[in-house]
Design a protein around this motif. Structure first.
Motif, PDB file in Angstrom:
ATOM      1  N   ARG A  16       0.853  -1.185   0.000  1.00 35.19           N
ATOM      2  CA  ARG A  16       0.000   0.000   0.000  1.00 35.19           C
ATOM      3  C   ARG A  16       0.890   1.235   0.000  1.00 35.19           C
ATOM      4  O   ARG A  16       1.939   1.265   0.641  1.00 35.19           O
ATOM      5  CB  ARG A  16      -0.919   0.003   1.223  1.00 35.19           C
ATOM      6  CG  ARG A  16      -1.947  -1.104   1.170  1.00 35.19           C
ATOM      7  CD  ARG A  16      -3.062  -0.890   2.176  1.00 35.19           C
ATOM      8  NE  ARG A  16      -2.625  -1.052   3.558  1.00 35.19           N
ATOM      9  CZ  ARG A  16      -2.665  -2.195   4.231  1.00 35.19           C
ATOM     10  NH1 ARG A  16      -3.108  -3.284   3.649  1.00 35.19           N
ATOM     11  NH2 ARG A  16      -2.275  -2.241   5.473  1.00 35.19           N
ATOM     12  N   TYR A  63       0.083  -6.481  -8.298  1.00 33.16           N
ATOM     13  CA  TYR A  63      -0.984  -6.811  -7.360  1.00 33.16           C
ATOM     14  C   TYR A  63      -2.333  -6.197  -7.713  1.00 33.16           C
ATOM     15  O   TYR A  63      -3.326  -6.477  -7.046  1.00 33.16           O
ATOM     16  CB  TYR A  63      -0.600  -6.372  -5.947  1.00 33.16           C
ATOM     17  CG  TYR A  63       0.446  -7.244  -5.305  1.00 33.16           C
ATOM     18  CD1 TYR A  63       0.415  -8.632  -5.427  1.00 33.16           C
ATOM     19  CD2 TYR A  63       1.468  -6.687  -4.549  1.00 33.16           C
ATOM     20  CE1 TYR A  63       1.363  -9.427  -4.828  1.00 33.16           C
ATOM     21  CE2 TYR A  63       2.423  -7.481  -3.929  1.00 33.16           C
ATOM     22  CZ  TYR A  63       2.367  -8.844  -4.076  1.00 33.16           C
ATOM     23  OH  TYR A  63       3.305  -9.631  -3.468  1.00 33.16           O
ATOM     24  N   ASN A  64      -2.391  -5.335  -8.706  1.00 36.25           N
ATOM     25  CA  ASN A  64      -3.660  -4.693  -9.082  1.00 36.25           C
ATOM     26  C   ASN A  64      -4.377  -4.103  -7.872  1.00 36.25           C
ATOM     27  O   ASN A  64      -5.573  -4.283  -7.693  1.00 36.25           O
ATOM     28  CB  ASN A  64      -4.577  -5.670  -9.824  1.00 36.25           C
ATOM     29  CG  ASN A  64      -4.012  -6.093 -11.147  1.00 36.25           C
ATOM     30  OD1 ASN A  64      -3.471  -5.278 -11.881  1.00 36.25           O
ATOM     31  ND2 ASN A  64      -4.110  -7.372 -11.451  1.00 36.25           N
ATOM     32  N   HIS A  65      -3.608  -3.438  -6.996  1.00 36.24           N
ATOM     33  CA  HIS A  65      -4.130  -2.742  -5.813  1.00 36.24           C
ATOM     34  C   HIS A  65      -4.771  -3.657  -4.772  1.00 36.24           C
ATOM     35  O   HIS A  65      -5.575  -3.203  -3.971  1.00 36.24           O
ATOM     36  CB  HIS A  65      -5.128  -1.647  -6.219  1.00 36.24           C
ATOM     37  CG  HIS A  65      -4.522  -0.602  -7.085  1.00 36.24           C
ATOM     38  ND1 HIS A  65      -3.790   0.443  -6.581  1.00 36.24           N
ATOM     39  CD2 HIS A  65      -4.528  -0.443  -8.433  1.00 36.24           C
ATOM     40  CE1 HIS A  65      -3.379   1.208  -7.577  1.00 36.24           C
ATOM     41  NE2 HIS A  65      -3.810   0.680  -8.716  1.00 36.24           N
ATOM     42  N   LYS A  66      -4.421  -4.942  -4.753  1.00 35.16           N
ATOM     43  CA  LYS A  66      -4.929  -5.840  -3.707  1.00 35.16           C
ATOM     44  C   LYS A  66      -4.185  -5.508  -2.413  1.00 35.16           C
ATOM     45  O   LYS A  66      -2.988  -5.753  -2.298  1.00 35.16           O
ATOM     46  CB  LYS A  66      -4.701  -7.301  -4.083  1.00 35.16           C
ATOM     47  CG  LYS A  66      -5.498  -7.760  -5.269  1.00 35.16           C
ATOM     48  CD  LYS A  66      -5.158  -9.196  -5.610  1.00 35.16           C
ATOM     49  CE  LYS A  66      -5.803  -9.604  -6.920  1.00 35.16           C
ATOM     50  NZ  LYS A  66      -5.236 -10.860  -7.417  1.00 35.16           N
ATOM     51  N   SER A  67      -4.881  -4.960  -1.452  1.00 32.61           N
ATOM     52  CA  SER A  67      -4.239  -4.420  -0.258  1.00 32.61           C
ATOM     53  C   SER A  67      -3.767  -5.474   0.739  1.00 32.61           C
ATOM     54  O   SER A  67      -3.062  -5.150   1.678  1.00 32.61           O
ATOM     55  CB  SER A  67      -5.175  -3.439   0.447  1.00 32.61           C
ATOM     56  OG  SER A  67      -6.352  -4.106   0.845  1.00 32.61           O
ATOM     57  N   ASN A  68      -4.124  -6.723   0.552  1.00 37.22           N
ATOM     58  CA  ASN A  68      -3.697  -7.760   1.492  1.00 37.22           C
ATOM     59  C   ASN A  68      -2.370  -8.405   1.090  1.00 37.22           C
ATOM     60  O   ASN A  68      -1.957  -9.381   1.707  1.00 37.22           O
ATOM     61  CB  ASN A  68      -4.785  -8.827   1.639  1.00 37.22           C
ATOM     62  CG  ASN A  68      -5.085  -9.525   0.317  1.00 37.22           C
ATOM     63  OD1 ASN A  68      -4.862  -8.962  -0.758  1.00 37.22           O
ATOM     64  ND2 ASN A  68      -5.597 -10.738   0.395  1.00 37.22           N
ATOM     65  N   GLU A  69      -1.701  -7.875   0.080  1.00 34.10           N
ATOM     66  CA  GLU A  69      -0.438  -8.442  -0.398  1.00 34.10           C
ATOM     67  C   GLU A  69       0.753  -7.730   0.249  1.00 34.10           C
ATOM     68  O   GLU A  69       0.608  -6.673   0.864  1.00 34.10           O
ATOM     69  CB  GLU A  69      -0.352  -8.326  -1.920  1.00 34.10           C
ATOM     70  CG  GLU A  69      -1.438  -9.073  -2.652  1.00 34.10           C
ATOM     71  CD  GLU A  69      -1.323 -10.589  -2.541  1.00 34.10           C
ATOM     72  OE1 GLU A  69      -0.297 -11.098  -2.043  1.00 34.10           O
ATOM     73  OE2 GLU A  69      -2.269 -11.266  -2.962  1.00 34.10           O
ATOM     74  N   ASP A  90       7.864  -9.926  -4.928  1.00 35.82           N
ATOM     75  CA  ASP A  90       6.414  -9.994  -4.813  1.00 35.82           C
ATOM     76  C   ASP A  90       5.918 -11.304  -5.401  1.00 35.82           C
ATOM     77  O   ASP A  90       6.659 -12.014  -6.067  1.00 35.82           O
ATOM     78  CB  ASP A  90       5.749  -8.784  -5.496  1.00 35.82           C
ATOM     79  CG  ASP A  90       5.884  -8.808  -7.005  1.00 35.82           C
ATOM     80  OD1 ASP A  90       5.146  -9.563  -7.658  1.00 35.82           O
ATOM     81  OD2 ASP A  90       6.739  -8.074  -7.543  1.00 35.82           O
ATOM     82  N   GLY A  92       2.951 -11.318  -7.225  1.00 38.21           N
ATOM     83  CA  GLY A  92       1.890 -10.872  -8.117  1.00 38.21           C
ATOM     84  C   GLY A  92       2.084 -11.300  -9.557  1.00 38.21           C
ATOM     85  O   GLY A  92       2.871 -12.192  -9.866  1.00 38.21           O
ATOM     86  N   ASN A  93       1.358 -10.614 -10.428  1.00 39.09           N
ATOM     87  CA  ASN A  93       1.470 -10.877 -11.860  1.00 39.09           C
ATOM     88  C   ASN A  93       2.871 -10.504 -12.337  1.00 39.09           C
ATOM     89  O   ASN A  93       3.395  -9.455 -11.956  1.00 39.09           O
ATOM     90  CB  ASN A  93       0.442 -10.038 -12.628  1.00 39.09           C
ATOM     91  CG  ASN A  93      -0.974 -10.380 -12.237  1.00 39.09           C
ATOM     92  OD1 ASN A  93      -1.303 -11.545 -12.074  1.00 39.09           O
ATOM     93  ND2 ASN A  93      -1.805  -9.375 -12.067  1.00 39.09           N
TER      94      ASN A  93
END
Length: 144
Positions: A16, A63-69, A90, A92-93
């Protein structure tokens, strides 16, 4: 003469924007340990900007703004020669370098300067991706 051991800082950063200031503080504190750095404020700012851009790309794209990552951060400061290495991992993608195009600096655009800035502010930038894991490694030689 005794060689100074590297300073290593590791932490898990929530993906975040609100936590990016922790990176800035850590970078500044670590670089204050290097004596006689030419234009220390500019060096600190440039590294902070590059690392912020890399993390912003992870938050936005991986993470496309996924806040739990989270972003796993390892910062290593060596002293002989003075060099700061920032590793960002990370889950993510993956980044697709085939779709990346450098920004046209002759035209104004809102987005697309991040990777350009990172590559121009740091001495070495590498990216590796394996299934379930992406890693950016940003290295800056600190001139004393």
């Amino acid at each position: 003469m005794k060689t100074q051991e590297p300073e290593i800082v590791r932490f898990e950063l929530p993906a975040r924007y609100t936590y990016l200031h922790l990176l800035s503080d850590c970078i500044a504190d670590m670089l204050q340990l290097v004596e006689d750095v030419v234009e220390i404020e500019a060096v600190i700012y440039n590294i902070q900007l590059a690392v912020h851009e890399a993390c912003t790309n992870i938050i936005n794209h991986a993470y496309n703004h996924k806040s739990n990552e989270t972003i796993h951060v390892t910062m290593t400061l060596t002293f002989d020669p003075p060099q700061l290495t920032v590793e960002l991992q990370d889950r993510g993608n993956p980044f697709d370098s085939a779709t990346y195009t450098s920004p046209n600096l002759e035209e104004v655009q809102v987005h697309g300067y991040g990777l350009f800035l990172i590559n121009n502010l740091m001495d070495t930038v590498t990216y590796t991706s394996t299934p379930g894991r992406n890693e950016w490694c940003l290295v800056k030689n600190v001139t004393a």
